[in-house]
Scaffold this motif. Sequence first.
Motif, mmCIF file in Angstrom:
data_model
loop_
_atom_site.group_PDB
_atom_site.id
_atom_site.type_symbol
_atom_site.label_atom_id
_atom_site.label_comp_id
_atom_site.label_asym_id
_atom_site.label_seq_id
_atom_site.Cartn_x
_atom_site.Cartn_y
_atom_site.Cartn_z
ATOM 1 N N UNK A 55 -41.743 -102.620 -28.556
ATOM 2 C CA UNK A 55 -42.376 -101.824 -27.597
ATOM 3 C C UNK A 55 -41.169 -100.625 -27.264
ATOM 4 N N UNK A 56 -40.152 -101.476 -26.826
ATOM 5 C CA UNK A 56 -38.922 -100.530 -26.298
ATOM 6 C C UNK A 56 -38.428 -99.713 -27.735
ATOM 7 N N UNK A 57 -38.148 -100.533 -28.808
ATOM 8 C CA UNK A 57 -37.573 -99.867 -29.953
ATOM 9 C C UNK A 57 -38.304 -98.605 -30.318
ATOM 10 N N UNK A 143 -44.601 -107.951 -14.092
ATOM 11 C CA UNK A 143 -43.691 -107.231 -14.597
ATOM 12 C C UNK A 143 -42.941 -106.365 -13.428
ATOM 13 N N UNK A 144 -41.943 -106.560 -13.101
ATOM 14 C CA UNK A 144 -41.205 -105.860 -11.882
ATOM 15 C C UNK A 144 -40.161 -105.142 -12.228
ATOM 16 N N UNK A 166 -46.514 -96.974 -16.957
ATOM 17 C CA UNK A 166 -45.713 -96.363 -17.634
ATOM 18 C C UNK A 166 -44.315 -96.161 -16.882
ATOM 19 N N UNK A 167 -43.425 -96.625 -17.549
ATOM 20 C CA UNK A 167 -41.984 -96.622 -16.901
ATOM 21 C C UNK A 167 -41.343 -95.378 -17.651
ATOM 22 N N UNK A 169 -37.757 -94.725 -16.837
ATOM 23 C CA UNK A 169 -36.244 -94.898 -17.100
ATOM 24 C C UNK A 169 -36.087 -96.396 -17.602
ATOM 25 N N UNK A 170 -35.084 -96.581 -18.732
ATOM 26 C CA UNK A 170 -34.212 -95.468 -19.225
ATOM 27 C C UNK A 170 -34.757 -94.633 -20.057
ATOM 28 N N UNK A 171 -36.291 -94.619 -20.341
ATOM 29 C CA UNK A 171 -36.910 -93.681 -21.366
ATOM 30 C C UNK A 171 -38.449 -94.051 -21.338
ATOM 31 N N UNK A 172 -39.299 -93.410 -21.572
ATOM 32 C CA UNK A 172 -40.824 -93.798 -21.094
ATOM 33 C C UNK A 172 -41.203 -94.574 -22.160
ATOM 34 N N UNK A 173 -41.807 -95.536 -21.744
ATOM 35 C CA UNK A 173 -42.690 -96.703 -22.580
ATOM 36 C C UNK A 173 -43.795 -97.106 -21.602
ATOM 37 N N UNK A 174 -44.902 -97.645 -22.052
ATOM 38 C CA UNK A 174 -46.165 -98.182 -21.467
ATOM 39 C C UNK A 174 -46.052 -99.651 -21.611
#
Length: 186
Positions: A55-57, A143-144, A166-167, A169-174
């Motif tokens: 997901x992050x990649x 998830x915290x 949807x987070x 930082x450090x970049x957008x990811x759901x």
Amino acid sequence: MGTVPAFPHGMPLTRADLEAMPDDGHRYELVDGTLIMSPSPRPLHQRIVARLVIALTMNCPAHLEVLPAPVDVVLADNTVLIPDVVVGRRSDFTTSHLAGIPELAIEVLSPSTRLVDLELKRARLQEAGCPNYWLIDPELPELRCLALRGGVYSQVLTAVGDEIIEVSAPFTVSLSPGQLVAPYGR
């Protein structure tokens, strides 16, 4: 397997001592010169790590890199951590470790590492200035997302179960903790 090197009695260990240790399948980290050993992770733990890395990649900008453990994060000569997932600036990765403060460190909590992740690693990463620290509790699942605010970690987002957040930082990811722990085929 090689022999275990002799360490100076009563002296804090250093990164050089850590590098001299044989590869025996365990994860060894240093916190303030004290050796911490973690057993091999369990399948659920690794499922979560694999899904996080994917997901992050998929959303990671080109100047950053997402890597799963084991990657040494050298915070000081006497403090070398191995987050379950680390995001760092590509320019800070050497051939052997991350030589700089990560942009994000993620820990998947387990009974054997829970206290170290919640207290020791959190404190050292906060002290070093790591802007983002995430904790995943597979049991809830939860998830915290913690972010550095005024030099102290503050919880900025939380998701439980199948909730999707949807987070940014450090970049957008759901992400959804329920999806991270779900058996394959769900």
